[in-house]
Scaffold this active site. Structure first.
Site, PDB file in Angstrom:
ATOM      1  CB  THR A 159      -0.937   0.005   1.223  1.00 34.90           C
ATOM      2  OG1 THR A 159      -0.143  -0.087   2.426  1.00 34.90           O
ATOM      3  CG2 THR A 159      -1.899  -1.170   1.171  1.00 34.90           C
ATOM      4  CB  ALA A 190       3.936   5.537  10.194  1.00 34.41           C
ATOM      5  CE  LYS A 191       3.569   0.660   3.716  1.00 35.48           C
ATOM      6  NZ  LYS A 191       2.658  -0.372   3.157  1.00 35.48           N
ATOM      7  NE  ARG A 192      -0.747   6.567  11.365  1.00 44.56           N
ATOM      8  CZ  ARG A 192      -0.346   5.406  11.861  1.00 44.56           C
ATOM      9  NH1 ARG A 192      -0.221   4.360  11.051  1.00 44.56           N
ATOM     10  NH2 ARG A 192      -0.062   5.286  13.137  1.00 44.56           N
TER      11      ARG A 192
END
Length: 285
Positions: A18, A252-254
Site C-alpha cells: 500500500t 510510518a507510511k501515513r
C-alpha cells in the site's frame, strides 16, 4: 523410539503493498531474516495484498526491489494472499458452521456514533448492534446489503477456554481477546481481515517464529484465539521495538517517512544502512 527432531525455524516478512517500504519495514525484515539465518532456518516473503482499495502492483515490485537492494534473499516463491482466498473462505466456513460468526451491516460511522461503544486495543469496540437482529431481517438484508462477518467473541472464548502464547521478551502471556469485542474476520470489501488471513497463512507456511513490530503485540490475543478455534499450531512470537525518527515519532507510511527508494535515490549505501538497522539506528541515514 521417541523422535527428538526439532522443526526447522521458519520466519516471514509480510508487508502490505500500500506504499513504498521505509526503514521501519526494513528493520523488521532484517530481524526476521537474520533470526532465520542464524538458526539455519528459512525466511519467507508473503505479500498481504487483499485490500483492493489500497494495494498496488507497483508497490509489490517496490518491495522486491527494496529487499534485494538491502541484500535480503528469501526462500521459495513469494506468496500473495490474493492467491489464497479459498483458504480464508474455508476458515470462515468452519467458524460459521460452529455458530461463531454473524453478518454485520454497520458502517464505521455507525460504530463511532454509538454512545455505548467502549474503546479497546484497536479503537471503538463494536457495540453488538447486528448480533441482536431478527433472523428474518438478517437474511433479508444479506440479500441486498454489503456486510462484514464478525466473530461472537464471548462464544468463541467460551469454546476454547483459557489460552496462552509466548513472546521472546514479555514471556508467557494469557490471551485476552475479549478486550477487542466482536472483531471483523471478513470485510465488506475483502474476503478476510488481517486477523484471519495472517493466522491461516502462518499455519499454512509452517511459520515457527513470528518476528514483527511491537505495534502488533496486542493483535496476537486474537490470533491465538483463532489458532485454537481452527486447530492450528501456535508459533513463537518475537515483538521488537519500533524505530523512531529524529523527533521521536515512529516511522510510518501515513506520516510520509522517507522511503527506501528515497534513500536509494540519494545515494545511501545499502550495506551501511542494513548494518545501522541491525544496530537499531534510524536517524541520520
Amino acid at each position: 523410539m521417541i523422535s527428538t527432531t526439532v522443526a526447522a525455524v521458519v520466519t516471514r516478512f509480510a508487508p502490505s503493498p500500500t506504499g513504498r517500504l521505509h526503514a521501519g519495514h526494513a528493520y523488521s525484515a532484517i530481524r526476521a531474516h537474520d533470526f532465520a539465518r542464524e538458526q539455519g532456518g528459512r525466511f519467507l516473503l508473503r505479500i498481504e495484498d487483499i485490500d483492493p482499495g489500497r494495494s498496488r502492483p507497483e508497490y509489490v515490485a517496490g518491495i522486491v526491489e527494496d529487499l534485494r537492494w538491502l541484500g535480503l534473499n528469501w526462500d521459495g516463491e513469494m506468496v500473495r494472499q490474493s492467491s489464497r482466498l479459498d483458504s480464508y473462505r474455508g476458515a470462515l466456513g468452519a467458524l460459521g458452521a460452529d455458530g461463531l460468526l454473524y453478518p454485520c451491516f454497520c458502517t464505521r460511522a455507525d460504530i463511532a456514533q454509538a454512545a455505548s461503544a467502549p474503546h479497546g486495543p484497536e479503537g471503538a469496540v463494536y457495540p453488538g448492534t447486528c448480533r441482536a437482529l431478527d433472523p428474518a431481517e438478517r437474511t433479508m438484508r444479506m440479500e441486498r446489503e454489503p456486510h462484514a462477518w464478525r466473530i461472537a467473541i464471548d462464544r468463541a472464548v467460551a469454546r476454547t477456554g483459557p489460552l496462552h502464547w509466548h513472546d521472546a521478551t514479555a514471556g508467557e502471556i494469557a490471551a485476552d481477546p475479549m478486550r477487542f469485542g466482536d472483531v471483523v474476520l471478513a470485510r465488506k470489501d475483502a474476503p478476510a481481515s488481517y486477523h484471519l488471513a495472517v493466522t491461516v497463512d502462518d499455519a499454512w507456511q509452517r511459520v515457527t517464529d513470528v518476528v514483527r513490530g511491537q505495534d502488533l503485540f496486542e493483535a496476537t490475543h486474537i490470533h491465538r484465539l483463532l489458532q485454537a478455534l481452527l486447530g492450528l499450531p501456535t508459533p513463537r512470537y518475537h515483538h521488537h521495538p519500533l524505530l523512531v525518527d529524529a523527533t521521536g515519532e515512529r516511522l510510518a507510511k501515513r506520516r510520509g517517512s522517507e522511503s527506501l527508494a528515497d534513500l536509494r535515490a540519494r545515494g545511501v549505501d545499502p550495506l551501511a544502512l542494513a548494518d545501522a538497522l541491525r544496530r537499531g539506528e534510524a536517524t541520520g541515514l
